[in-house]
Write an enzyme that holds these catalytic residues in place. Structure first.
Site, PDB file in Angstrom:
ATOM      1  N   TYR A  39     -47.518  63.427  93.689  1.00 13.42           N
ATOM      2  CA  TYR A  39     -48.847  63.391  93.010  1.00 13.42           C
ATOM      3  C   TYR A  39     -49.756  62.392  93.966  1.00 13.42           C
ATOM      4  CZ  TYR A  39     -51.322  63.074  88.641  1.00 13.42           C
ATOM      5  OH  TYR A  39     -52.358  63.087  87.658  1.00 13.42           O
ATOM      6  N   LYS A  94     -40.143  89.026  78.079  1.00  9.43           N
ATOM      7  CA  LYS A  94     -40.405  89.667  79.247  1.00  9.43           C
ATOM      8  C   LYS A  94     -40.546  88.844  80.273  1.00  9.43           C
ATOM      9  CE  LYS A  94     -42.749  93.455  80.509  1.00  9.43           C
ATOM     10  NZ  LYS A  94     -43.091  94.609  79.485  1.00  9.43           N
ATOM     11  N   GLU A 136     -49.513  92.907  77.585  1.00  8.96           N
ATOM     12  CA  GLU A 136     -48.473  93.222  76.778  1.00  8.96           C
ATOM     13  C   GLU A 136     -48.825  93.338  75.206  1.00  8.96           C
ATOM     14  OE1 GLU A 136     -44.481  94.508  76.892  1.00  8.96           O
ATOM     15  OE2 GLU A 136     -45.729  93.918  78.557  1.00  8.96           O
ATOM     16  N   ALA A 197     -51.415 104.128  73.853  1.00  5.45           N
ATOM     17  CA  ALA A 197     -51.483 103.620  75.097  1.00  5.45           C
ATOM     18  C   ALA A 197     -50.475 104.202  76.038  1.00  5.45           C
ATOM     19  CB  ALA A 197     -51.042 102.000  75.247  1.00  5.45           C
ATOM     20  N   ALA A 198     -49.178 104.468  75.894  1.00  2.84           N
ATOM     21  CA  ALA A 198     -47.879 104.913  76.431  1.00  2.84           C
ATOM     22  C   ALA A 198     -48.278 106.483  76.793  1.00  2.84           C
ATOM     23  CB  ALA A 198     -46.813 104.870  75.676  1.00  2.84           C
ATOM     24  N   ASN A 284     -38.419 103.616  69.536  1.00  2.00           N
ATOM     25  CA  ASN A 284     -37.351 102.723  69.471  1.00  2.00           C
ATOM     26  C   ASN A 284     -37.517 101.989  68.227  1.00  2.00           C
ATOM     27  OD1 ASN A 284     -35.354 102.289  71.295  1.00  2.00           O
ATOM     28  ND2 ASN A 284     -36.824 101.613  72.886  1.00  2.00           N
ATOM     29  N   ASN A 316     -38.806 100.187  80.691  1.00  2.70           N
ATOM     30  CA  ASN A 316     -39.754  99.691  81.303  1.00  2.70           C
ATOM     31  C   ASN A 316     -39.248  98.593  82.347  1.00  2.70           C
ATOM     32  OD1 ASN A 316     -41.649 101.113  79.806  1.00  2.70           O
ATOM     33  ND2 ASN A 316     -42.985  99.566  79.519  1.00  2.70           N
TER      34      ASN A 316
END
Length: 398
Positions: A39, A94, A136, A197-198, A284, A316
């Protein structure tokens, strides 16, 4: 999900301390000198260096190995619009995968945004902190506009995993499944159920890999030319056809890719597909058709799902940690189509290599070799980091 698993999942997230992430210092702080370096007054030196040359942030801060996992919670898993706070466990998850599989640090950020423009402004404002942005669980069609706009505005990679991560894994698996079926990408008739999207991103990448006969179907039927409810994102995938339903387009098809809902593939339609049908039932937790049902009806079926308890999991985690690792290592400004193709081809190639003993042990298997029950690598394969990240980095630098 069973009650036992549900209870175990809640305990896992709550104990011994809530959540799945913590922040740890990467530098010592044991003495007065350490404090002076960390610092004031020492921290002023890297501040001056970065003010003079912004690229020095990659040398003196964690920016170059830090990714933001950002969501507005509008399309979380199969649970829908649960909101940003309820989506936080997924974003933390994630982050754990990024760190475990690719050594990438992550801040998960849940944004309570009013609309797409608000979300974009929030992300753009905080982007200097990061070396990359992983979007996401954002609902379509906003996800397309958000990603396109941020990619144009920012000088770091922006990647919507629900689109491109899924597309990379699907395309890798399909390259190998077609080899097993004795068919080619160009000649295969492909039907995709699910045009969010997928689905759209996956079909786009398959086209780049040579697919020429693709029909998309959503909850309202076939995406046909002139359909009045199409938007700017799905209209380019509409085809000239008189067919209006899945029942009309699936007979004789070589490939069914489902990114839709449980039990959405009627067994009687699977029975009418071409010889050696390829079925990717990726909904899923419950797929469009169960493998046992499919194989009883069509013993020649070549199948993948999104679940870890069946062979050939389209997951993924096979892609995003290593795609970002390669992009960060190359200090890429964008994740390009060439990088996605490189990742897909590296994944496909890895499934042809002998499987290490460590992978067999992790999955409780005696043997594993390329074939109908193994045409996509296992997520716990340690070779993924070098092979996929390396291929992506090389593509970025080409």
């Amino acid at each position: 999900m069973s009650e036992d698993l549900a209870r175990a999942a809640l305990r896992y997230h709550a104990e011994p301390r809530p959540g799945k992430l913590s922040v740890e210092s990467s530098k010592p702080l044991e003495s007065q000198r350490d404090l002076a370096l960390a610092y004031t007054p020492g921290v002023a030196e890297p501040v001056r260096a970065i003010a003079a040359d912004p690229a020095a942030a990659y040398q003196y801060t964690g920016k170059g190995n830090l990714v933001a996992v950002i969501s507005n919670g509008t399309a979380v898993l199969g649970l829908g619009n649960v909101g940003p706070l309820a989506g936080k466990p997924v974003m933390e998850g994630k982050a754990v995968l990024f760190k475990h599989f690719a050594g990438i640090d992550v801040f998960d950020i849940e944004v309570n945004a009013r609309d797409a423009e608000h979300f974009i402004e929030v992300v753009a404002a905080i982007a200097p902190t990061f070396g990359g942005i992983n979007l996401e669980d954002i609902a379509a069609p906003d996800c397309f506009y958000i990603e396109q706009t941020l990619k144009a505005r920012l000088d770091i990679p922006v990647f919507h995993d629900d689109q491109h991560g899924t597309a990379v894994i699907i395309s890798a698996a399909l390259q190998n499944a077609l080899k097993l079926a004795g068919k080619s990408m160009a000649e295969a008739r492909i039907v995709c159920l699910g045009a969010g999207a997928a689905g759209l991103a996956s079909m786009r990448l398959l086209k780049l890999l040579g697919a020429q006969q693709i029909t998309l179907v959503d909850k309202d039927g076939v995406l046909y030319a002139g359909r009045p409810d199409l938007n700017d994102y799905n209209r380019p995938y509409a085809v000239e056809t008189e067919a209006r339903s899945l029942a009309e387009v699936l007979p004789g098809a070589d490939v069914f890719i489902g990114v839709s809902a449980a039990n959405a593939l009627p067994p009687e339609l699977l029975a009418q597909m071409a010889v050696n049908p390829i079925v990717f039932a990726l909904a899923n937790p419950d797929p469009e058709i169960l493998p046992a049902t499919a194989k009883t009806l069509r013993p020649d079926v070549i199948m993948a799902t999104g679940r870890s308890d069946f062979p050939n999991q389209v997951n993924n985690v096979l892609g995003f940690p290593f795609i970002f690792r390669g992009a960060l290592d190359a200090r890429a400004r964008v994740i390009s189509d060439q990088m996605l193709i490189a990742a897909s081809q590296a994944l496909a190639a890895l499934a042809h290599e002998p499987v290490p003993a460590s992978v067999l042990q992790a999955y409780g298997l005696d043997a594993l070799a390329f074939g109908p029950d193994y045409f996509i690598p296992k997520p716990l394969d340690p070779r993924l980091l070098d092979m996929v990240a390396g291929a992506v980095a090389r593509a970025a630098q080409a």
